[in-house]
Enzyme design. Structure first.
Site, short mmCIF file in Angstrom:
data_model
loop_
_atom_site.label_atom_id
_atom_site.label_comp_id
_atom_site.label_asym_id
_atom_site.label_seq_id
_atom_site.Cartn_x
_atom_site.Cartn_y
_atom_site.Cartn_z
N HIS A 116 0.82 -1.22 0.00
CA HIS A 116 0.00 0.00 0.00
C HIS A 116 0.84 1.26 0.00
O HIS A 116 0.34 2.35 -0.27
CB HIS A 116 -0.93 -0.01 1.21
N ASP B 205 3.49 9.37 -0.84
CA ASP B 205 2.31 8.59 -0.43
C ASP B 205 2.09 7.47 -1.43
O ASP B 205 2.18 7.71 -2.65
CB ASP B 205 1.07 9.50 -0.39
#
Ligand code: ADQ
Length: 486
Positions: free
Chosen positions: A166, A373
């Site tokens: 992720h 991110d």
């Protein structure tokens, strides 16, 4: 006992992640993007979600608690204090998280952390092995559990096992600052499929594996000896239908109305993040300060609402960023506030999904400016919440995985304060037609690549036999999935 796979029926999915957090309503506010997406994916299959309960026990027993919550079957274990300290607070949050977000300066290297990480991964493998049936598909999630696939192989399991990362995969030179990097990365090749959020993170993995292990790339599959590992770009999406349904909720309307009323005709800029140094909040506040300094005409005309519930409070670097933001917001408000205008409203609490929807919708600008991110689902949520007839503008960091999919956002460099301030000014001044056009394009991508697409794409790759995957020539299609702009 080793298991082999059969193709007689649709295989069951076993998802494994550090935490198992099924929707409970109250808890909703503090759940990360993984929880939101995975619960939606599991509901569609008859799967089980295995992981840590989040609870501490005096001594580890391996006792599994089975439950069913919100249509999802869960199996959880408790961990003992030393596990939590060394594996979760330690190796996961103080070593891997900063390193994989390019923060070598915050990366703590400690032998105890590495030992705890190995031990808890073994414990996961030991306790969850008896649940595995021969043709189950196993889908492991995120950086807490990278070695789990290897541990299952060592126990003889031949099931198809996949892993989804992720967060970013760091460039080789950064990864190599981690003692044990070779073992960690080598273990990844025991998976049949590895999913990445963007082409950039996948390429970084290929760069490392082809040099360190002399693995070879065939199409999108890495070959190391007999082992084949397919490397998939599979950006995570939203449960768009569910999220957009919030438009009809009372909570969303109330939150929107409250904000609109409290903004008294001012343009609202909103940021919604877990309080984490990777989210670039200090840089964002500094950019907003510069915007106010450079644009006196905006004084009393704009207002920034930053929502940032604290996370990982047991880790010192998180306490530091919190103190830094308290000071920064106080300084900016002290310098610019008037008797009826506060430039920054900085709120340290979580909100329900419905309330968030209303808050996003009331905001003229959505600020999503992480320094790094993996994806960032807030960017997608902000877009989905907009009124297509009069949409707000997304200002998005180039270094969020979402930027590869959403080139129609106002893309900014979060390290360059001027660039960010300029991006916010552009967003505030953007004409309606341009806002509509950009919004339409982003909404189309987000809707097409929703959470169902994400889980189905990953699951299809996981279910496929390795030799069949070798014949694949859909790299181009996956590039397109990742935004088609590289
Ligand atoms: P996160 O780092 O947690 O997830 P993100 O993808 O933005 O980051 O997800 C945050 C989720 O939490 C969003 O659904 C958001 O609505 C919610 N949230 C944030 N602040 C909130 C608040 N104040 N109140 C209520 N809800 C709030 C990790 C990776 C990301 C990756 C996801 C999913 O770091 O890069 O996108 O996993 O893969």
């Amino acid at each position: 006992m080793p298991h082999t796979q059969t193709q007689a029926h649709t295989p069951r999915l076993i998802a494994v992640s550090n935490r198992v957090q099924v929707e409970t309503g109250v808890d909703n506010a503090n759940r990360g993007g993984l929880a939101v997406a995975l619960a939606a994916a599991l509901r569609q299959s008859n799967g089980i979600w295995f992981g840590w309960s989040g609870k501490q026990t005096g001594e580890f027993t391996g006792q599994i608690a089975f439950q069913r919550a919100d249509g999802v079957a869960t199996a959880t274990i408790d961990l003992e204090a030393q596990d939590i300290e060394e594996y979760y607070n330690g190796f996961a949050n103080r070593t891997l998280w900063p390193l994989f977000h390019y923060r070598l300066d915050l990366t703590e290297i400690a032998r105890d952390f590495a030992g705890g990480y190995a031990r808890v991964n073994e414990r996961f493998a030991d306790t969850f092995s008896p649940l595995i049936a021969p043709d189950d598909l196993i889908w492991v999630h995120d950086y807490h559990l990278m070695p789990l696939g290897s541990h299952l192989r060592k126990r003889g399991f031949e099931n198809r096992i996949g892993f989804f990362l992720h967060i970013p995969w760091p460039p080789p030179s950064l990864l190599m600052s981690l003692p044990g990097h070779r073992e960690l990365a080598r273990g990844m090749l025991d998976y049949d499929v590895i999913g990445f959020q963007s082409e950039e993170w996948r390429q970084a993995f290929i760069d490392y594996a082809t040099v360190q292990f002399e693995a070879t790339l065939e199409g999108e599959t890495l070959r190391l000896g007999e082992r084949l590992t397919r490397l998939l770009v599979c950006p995570i999406g939203l449960d768009v239908a569910d999220f957009a349904g919030a438009v009809h909720s009372i909570a969303a309307r109330q939150a929107e109305t409250r904000l609109v009323v409290s903004a008294v005709g001012r343009d609202m800029i909103v940021g919604v993040d877990r309080l984490d140094y990777s989210k670039g909040l200090a840089e964002r506040f500094a950019a907003y300060e510069l915007l106010l300094a450079d644009h006196p005409e905006l004084h009393e005309k704009v207002s920034l609402l930053q929502i940032a519930p604290p996370s990982r409070g047991d880790v010192a670097s998180y306490r530091q960023i919190r103190e830094e933001l308290d000071a920064l917001s106080g300084r900016i408000n002290g310098a610019y506030s008037s008797i009826d205008w506060v430039p920054i409203r900085y709120v340290n609490q979580g909100y329900s999904r419905d309330e968030l929807f209303g808050i996003y919708r009331a905001a003229r600008v959505g600020l999503v400016t992480p320094l790094r991110d993996g994806m960032n689902l807030v960017a997608k949520e902000y877009v989905v919440a907009q009124d297509p007839a009069d949409p707000g503008v997304l200002v998005l960091s180039r270094f969020a995985g979402a930027a590869a999919q959403l080139p129609q956002a106002v893309l900014v460099n979060p390290h360059a304060i001027e660039d960010m301030a300029e991006g916010i000014a552009r967003a505030l001044a953007m004409p309606l037609a341009e806002r509509q056009e950009r919004h339409r394009a982003m909404l189309e991508t987000i809707t097409r690549r929703d959470v169902r697409w994400w889980s189905e794409t990953f699951m299809a790759a996981l279910a496929e036999e390795p030799e069949a995957a070798l014949a694949h020539s859909n790299v181009a299609d996956l590039r397109e999935a990742a935004g088609a702009k590289r």
